[in-house]
Write a protein that holds these residues in place. Sequence first.
Motif, PDB file in Angstrom:
ATOM      1  N   GLU A  69     -10.921  13.776  -2.618  1.00 52.82           N
ATOM      2  CA  GLU A  69      -9.470  13.845  -2.815  1.00 52.82           C
ATOM      3  C   GLU A  69      -9.107  13.847  -4.298  1.00 52.82           C
ATOM      4  OE1 GLU A  69      -7.255  14.697  -0.710  1.00 52.82           O
ATOM      5  OE2 GLU A  69      -8.871  14.768   0.769  1.00 52.82           O
ATOM      6  N   PHE A  90      -4.392   2.310  -4.611  1.00 55.26           N
ATOM      7  CA  PHE A  90      -4.673   0.968  -4.119  1.00 55.26           C
ATOM      8  C   PHE A  90      -5.620   1.145  -2.948  1.00 55.26           C
ATOM      9  CE2 PHE A  90      -0.342  -1.145  -5.233  1.00 55.26           C
ATOM     10  CZ  PHE A  90      -0.572  -0.879  -6.570  1.00 55.26           C
ATOM     11  N   LEU A 101       2.491   2.295   2.726  1.00 56.80           N
ATOM     12  CA  LEU A 101       2.503   2.867   4.074  1.00 56.80           C
ATOM     13  C   LEU A 101       3.818   2.573   4.782  1.00 56.80           C
ATOM     14  CD1 LEU A 101      -1.120   1.818   4.986  1.00 56.80           C
ATOM     15  CD2 LEU A 101      -0.324   4.153   4.616  1.00 56.80           C
ATOM     16  N   PRO A 145       4.192   7.545  -2.927  1.00 60.09           N
ATOM     17  CA  PRO A 145       3.415   7.661  -1.693  1.00 60.09           C
ATOM     18  C   PRO A 145       2.038   7.018  -1.851  1.00 60.09           C
ATOM     19  CG  PRO A 145       3.657   9.804  -2.749  1.00 60.09           C
ATOM     20  CD  PRO A 145       4.532   8.857  -3.490  1.00 60.09           C
ATOM     21  N   PRO A 146       1.438   6.572  -0.750  1.00 57.49           N
ATOM     22  CA  PRO A 146       0.196   5.789  -0.831  1.00 57.49           C
ATOM     23  C   PRO A 146      -0.919   6.514  -1.566  1.00 57.49           C
ATOM     24  CG  PRO A 146       0.680   6.457   1.431  1.00 57.49           C
ATOM     25  CD  PRO A 146       1.902   6.729   0.630  1.00 57.49           C
ATOM     26  N   GLU A 147      -0.994   7.863  -1.410  1.00 63.09           N
ATOM     27  CA  GLU A 147      -2.131   8.553  -2.017  1.00 63.09           C
ATOM     28  C   GLU A 147      -2.048   8.573  -3.536  1.00 63.09           C
ATOM     29  OE1 GLU A 147       0.014   9.901   0.034  1.00 63.09           O
ATOM     30  OE2 GLU A 147       0.722  11.873  -0.599  1.00 63.09           O
ATOM     31  N   ALA A 154       0.814  -1.216   0.000  1.00 62.70           N
ATOM     32  CA  ALA A 154       0.000   0.000   0.000  1.00 62.70           C
ATOM     33  C   ALA A 154       0.850   1.270   0.000  1.00 62.70           C
ATOM     34  CB  ALA A 154      -0.928   0.011   1.214  1.00 62.70           C
TER      35      ALA A 154
END
Lengths: 549, 214
Positions: B100, B75, B50, B69-71, B48
């Motif tokens: 978002e 996923f 994180l 980065p996760p954003e 993910a």
Amino acid sequence: MFFLRNWGRLQSSLWLGLLPAAALLLLLIAPLARLTLTGFTGEASWPGAAPSTWSLWTPWQDDYLRWRVLWSLAQAGITCVLAFVLGLPLAWVLARFEFAGRTLVLRLLMLPFVVPTLVAALGVLALWGPRGLLSGWLGVNLQDTPWLLLYGNLFFNLCLVVRAGVDALGQVNARQVAAARSLGATPWRAFWRIEWPAIAPWLMSSLCLVFLYCFAGFGLALVLGGQRFATVEVEIYTLVAHELQLGQASVLALWMLGLTGSVALLYALLEKRLAAPNRVQPLARRRPQGVAQWLALTAALAVLFAICALPILAIVWRALDAGWKVWGTLLDAEVTAALWNTLRFSTMALALATLLGVQHALAAQRSVAWRTAAFLPFVVSPVTVAFGLLLLYPSWTASLPLLLAAYAVLAYPFVAKSMAAGLDSLPQHLLQAARTLGASPQRTFWRVTLPLLRPALRRGMAFAAATALGEFAVTLFLSRPEWATLTTLIYRRLGHPGAASLDQAFVLASVLMLLALLAFLLIEWPVSEGYERRRPAIGALPVGALHHA
Amino acid sequence: MLELRHISQNYGDRALLQDINLSVAAGEIVALLGPSGSGKSTLLAIVAGLQQPLSGNVWFDGQEITRLPPEQRRFALMFQDFALFPHLTVLDNVAFGLIEQRLDKSQARAKALDMLALFGLVDHARHKVWHLSGGEQQRVALARALITQPRALLLDEPFSALDADLRASLRDEFKTCIQAAGMPTLLVTHDEQEARAMAARAVRLVDGRLEALW
């Protein structure tokens, strides 16, 4: 790359911590260092002061001062014992019995945390002082006895111990108690073998705080201690403000710093041992059964009422009893000026304290040292802080920025602590969920972290506001006559002989009390978030909430 | 396709993951089994974004995304405790990811409402999430994850907080949804029965290494 990311995080922590660090350094650590220096060299820089004949050991060699130090320790110790003996049964009753109004009683236990010290002192006087409600009725005179001070100490600190006890008892696991009972323990044995070991560390840590507050307290001792039973803090103030003996005062302040520092260290060690509470199934509360249990409940509530509510009611009574003429003096220029000063100083200090507190909490997330640093203003007594500032910045002693900065530094740990506790209890999964749903770290902060921490922020601000409104010691040391606040005005009224000025003091005290209450209600009360209620009460206890200015 | 290549990670001094290689094709559900503490959730967190692995890479559709980065990965990760935002309503929870993506708030809510209708949760749209039962909360979490049209779905013990009957029915519901969406899906579980019911392929994490089960 990995290193770079960490460096980025570290950098943002550093930036966030810059302002609180500067505040702590300039307004706390540097003044304390200056104080220490003066204490060791014994030099008095006040013009016209007598040459110093003092050494570091004088407080223990001089009979008068030794009594002051020993009495300061003794009254703190006695308060601890009393608060424990009364507080544990009270906490047990409140934690285990279900009765109408229980939640209200628990909420009211927070009240002493927002009552300004001077108001509390006046409450005790209204009950037991000259022409006091109870002393007059019973025909006793408690002036120049230790009881006034001890009663005042208990007013503040009993609630602290009871709240800590209630929270701790809520953490006792019902299954463990059930297991003990099924293994043959009587309820009494189960209490000693299961409940007591679980709650003892919490109670001990709260007693450490009680000791600290009583030992480093100023306002109560100044008003209630009289000639004989005043504490070291009062002595320091007298030496600085009336006798201009800065060298002697700094030696005393140095000893105070050492002693409070040791107790604070003990407290920190105890706190460290308190493991993070697991999710436990608390013991179910039940309605009292039988005469004995109802009597126990009634007695507990009566004790609580007598110690924590009666002084406040007494002030209101005395103020109402004072008559319209005295209330009319509220419109005097001197009083309106003091009211205005109190309001504007508090508002500005609150804004500053909120900024410092939020930044400190965010910066402290990854650093234990930073976290501990937020306790510094709690540990050092306001008298010591004010005296240190006086020594370090003699030319700024009557400047508004210094006064406000001192206010803010004393108040911001409430915000920092509350926010830090909130950040700790924030489920990491929520933040991770936000990130995987596409929110950047900044967006996550605005959309998830901040809304969830709003109750914590408000609680911290409520205590900070109450602290600022009731601030007394620093104002007494650092302000100009025209900057009198309600607290200093009350103190001035107390210094005037005569029943009329005493009545005026009671009226002013009830106004101040009303303000503190209002600030508290405005910020703290309407927390209707359901998830707040479902959360355990741990962290709700404003450890370090009392500041006996 | 989601690919893990030579992933290693330590927990303190202990080697938690050692040279993990795994690929999950679009529309495929792969179950990741293993005892608790074996590093399943850590592996999921690495996928993910994180957590960063000590070494190794994560690839998606031929692109290396280990440092993304996760954003930015798109996923969707679903948690054992659902991780619904308690300060938002059911509707705003589902709309969270859309906002978002810079979608207008009213548009996002309209879409979220459609999504809730699919899951039979329209009546709860204005409720705060803690009024919902466990099964309903997990459905909201799935709706919240799927509405952003994620590229992959990561499920971390998604049913373990639910009771047995509900688990079985939700399992089928999820399987249908996931297959309809056609994403590579990694399901972390310690329940072999659940893995068999949902996944065509399963691997087990033992002593930091993966072994194929079926």
